[in-house]
Design an enzyme around this catalytic site. Structure first.
Site, short mmCIF file in Angstrom:
data_model
loop_
_atom_site.label_atom_id
_atom_site.label_comp_id
_atom_site.label_asym_id
_atom_site.label_seq_id
_atom_site.Cartn_x
_atom_site.Cartn_y
_atom_site.Cartn_z
N GLU B 61 0.81 -1.22 0.00
CA GLU B 61 0.00 0.00 0.00
C GLU B 61 0.85 1.26 0.00
OE1 GLU B 61 -0.98 -2.67 1.80
OE2 GLU B 61 -2.89 -3.10 0.82
N HIS B 130 -12.06 -4.94 8.21
CA HIS B 130 -12.49 -4.81 6.81
C HIS B 130 -13.87 -4.18 6.70
CE1 HIS B 130 -9.23 -7.72 6.31
NE2 HIS B 130 -9.26 -7.51 5.03
#
Lengths: 335, 326
Positions: B61, B130
């Site tokens: 990321e 999540h």
């Protein structure tokens, strides 16, 4: 060290004298920054690059004017090597409106975008992916440019270093990762916190990237290595890691005297001062001593004038506290 | 073009339109290429535009956002995908320290025209790492524009505006809305950043919502109407620029305000909206401001537990009734 040769195959006498003068300007600017800090005219912090001049000047000599450079918070030498003037750098350090970044960046964020010097970054390792991105952009645009990230040995232990190397290798990006290994991660010897001897170069094979450890105090050696790596990158050969061994003349930051460094080690590296090495090469070239002295005198004059100019410059425009957040120039965030 | 499309299809449509019109637009992210994205929001892009425009990345990321930023600084308009907004924590340096500050701290020398797309929000039982609604994380950082569309046409219109913006934009796509349908966007549709929409007009109470809380507020408005309460629903569309003019005008009409936000109450964006209304619209109010937000706990896995934590239609209805009866 082996016997000094002229390095004429890489750098001719006239060019070398010019590189010497650039290094002398940087050295004197860093000394001026140090003195201005102690005099209370530079606020915040500084991370001086005296001792690292050959890395910046040698690399710049090997790059095209439109190539991209990304530096760290120890980045004054890179800004100047890419064309920022000592006056605009010192003005930035001294919080003047004529500073490179209108006094909104400071010592740790010197940037001269018009010269491809795309910033100095104060979060360790953060700019390595940015250099990869600039290289990706160059590849997508077919421009033939390369991007260079300069970073310290300490940055080799942060995640962004590893993510950047892997992605650059996978995408075969035209990017150079140049580690200025000055043996210390701030105050701690890099060897105490790193499991391999060469913190950058020894990691590169794990990413399939070629690497080279070089004498980062020899401007001729640096130019040669960067030139070869840049040519490889431009021809589609992907990234290279260059680990340039060098040494800080000052401490890590501000008034840190670097007392944690053994005197014998400091002495040994001072004898390998990049300016001394360049002088030795100039002598082998047959460049007259008066020419070198004249270069030193020009450097002294340039920096003295820069100090005077920065001191006399006006402070920042108060209005600028609220400009440059958005591309429209302003900072409005709501209606 | 079909008259109705899903929110999920609208993401790919919005990206495709910009990829077609501007060769400097390039996409990157994990599994966004041939796989079409884990939420299938980039479906078809790889086939149409190829690997030089749609780039698969490693699970990195920091590299994704760093590379996007470097490319944006040098002439491209990258659109980076961070698969789940929870992963912003893995690349927070770029969102907090690098992307939003570069223009300012260089005195305006550098422009960073990039979009960070991400799947945000809960309701799908993905658990604590999540499912978060993290739009408030980005609101805490000056220098980021923030879009969070609630319907397919806005996805396309805001995507066009975000990609064409010379400022960095964080673009929240709500996971709970991907399967929802709405009218397709007309050709050339652009929704200017920072313009809220009045999703339903009303006169008794203003429900200010964003992304998935917009359909929630609309459902609440239906139930309130059965009670004879007329609720106005404001779809903020963006948190930065924040369209407080539209919010204050609505409160001027209704004199009551319920803010419906999915991020946690602590530090949620509703606190910013409420403070501005309290400061600049105090005399418009006939009742306290009420915030309906997620509870201040990590998101639990079980549906039965998650529904107790994130805002619900019932919660919005109750809050609105309380204010009308105040």
């Amino acid at each position: 060290m082996t016997a000094v040769d002229s390095g004429a195959a890489v750098v001719g006498a006239d060019e070398l004298l010019g590189l010497y003068e650039q290094m002398a300007v940087i050295r004197r600017t860093e000394k001026a920054a140090h003195d201005l800090f102690l005099a209370g005219l530079v606020k915040g912090t500084t991370h001086l690059a005296a001792g690292h001049e050959a890395v910046a000047v040698g690399a710049s000599a090997a790059l095209r004017p439109d190539d991209y450079v990304f530096a760290t918070y120890r980045g004054h030498h890179h800004a100047m090597a890419r064309g920022a003037t000592p006056a605009e750098c010192l003005a930035e350090l001294m919080s003047k409106g004529t500073g490179l970044c209108k006094a909104k960046g400071g010592s740790m964020h010197l940037t001269k975008a018009s010269a491809g010097m795309l910033g100095s970054y104060a979060i360790v390792g953060a700019h390595l992916p940015l250099a990869a991105g600039a290289a990706w952009s160059a590849r997508l645009r077919g421009s033939g440019q390369v991007a260079v990230a300069f970073f310290g040995d300490g940055a080799t232990n942060i995640g962004a270093f590893h993510e950047a190397l892997n992605l650059s290798a996978v995408w075969a990006l035209p990017v150079l990762f140049i580690c200025e290994n000055n043996l210390y991660m701030e105050y701690t010897p890099i060897g105490e916190v790193t499991a391999v001897a060469n913190p950058a170069a020894d990691r590169a094979p794990g990413y399939g990237i070629p690497a080279e450890v070089i004498d980062g105090n020899d401007v001729v050696v640096v130019k040669d290595a960067v030139h070869r790596a840049a040519e490889l990158a431009r021809s589609g050969g992907g990234p290279t890691v260059i680990e340039a061994l060098t040494y800080r003349h000052f401490g890590h930051s501000r008034t840190d005297p670097g007392a944690y460094r053994p005197a014998e080690e400091v002495e040994r590296w001072m004898q390998r001062d990049p300016l001394e090495l360049a002088r030795a090469r100039l002598q082998v070239h047959g460049v007259p001593g008066e020419s070198v002295t004249a270069a030193d005198e020009r450097a002294a004059r340039i920096v003295a004038e820069a100090v005077a100019e920065a001191k006399a410059a006006p402070g920042p425009d108060p209005h600028d506290a609220f400009t440059d957040v958005w591309a429209d120039g302003g900072s409005a965030w709501r209606t | 073009m079909a008259d109705m499309i899903t929110y999920r299809e609208a993401v790919a449509e919005g990206l495709a339109r910009e990829l077609r019109r501007d060769s400097s637009v390039v996409c990157l992210g994990e599994d966004i290429g041939a796989a079409g994205g884990v939420f299938k929001t980039t479906s078809g892009l790889f086939a149409e535009f190829g690997k030089e425009r749609v780039w698969d990345t490693p699970i990195s990321e920091q590299a994704i956002l760093g590379v996007a930023m470097g490319a944006a600084m040098t002439g491209m308009r990258p659109v980076a995908e961070i698969m789940f907004s929870d992963f912003f924590a893995c690349c927070w340096d770029y969102l907090a320290n690098e992307i939003p500050k570069m223009r300012y701290m260089t005195g305006g020398q550098v422009t960073v025209p990039l979009v960070v797309r991400t799947a945000n929000g809960g309701g799908l039982g993905f658990g604590a790492q999540h499912s978060q609604a993290v739009e408030n994380w980005t609101l805490a950082i000056p220098g980021l524009k923030i879009a969070a569309p609630s319907n397919p046409a806005d996805v396309v219109g805001l995507m066009a505006a975000a990609i064409r913006s010379d400022d960095p934009v964080v673009f929240f796509e709500h996971k709970g809305l991907f399967a929802s349908k709405g009218p397709a966007a007309p050709e050339g549709h652009v929704v200017e950043l920072g313009k809220a929409a009045v999703a339903r007009e009303g006169s008794d109470v203003s429900l200010v919502a964003l992304a998935a809380t917009v359909p929630m507020a609309l459902a609440a408005a239906d139930l309130l109407a059965a009670d004879g309460i007329s609720a106005e629903v404001i779809d903020l569309r963006c948190l930065v620029p924040l369209d407080m003019a539209t919010v204050l005008a609505s409160v001027g009409r209704t004199s009551r305000l319920v803010i419906v936000e999915e991020n946690p109450f602590q530090g949620g964006w509703g606190g910013t909206v409420a403070s501005i209304v309290a400061d600049e619209g105090f005399e418009l109010l006939d009742a306290p401001i009420r915030r309906v937000a997620a509870a201040c706990v990590p998101l639990p896995f079980a549906d039965a537990l998650e529904q107790l934590v994130i805002p619900t239609v019932d919660g919005v209805v109750k809050a609105a009734r309380t204010l009308v009866a105040y």
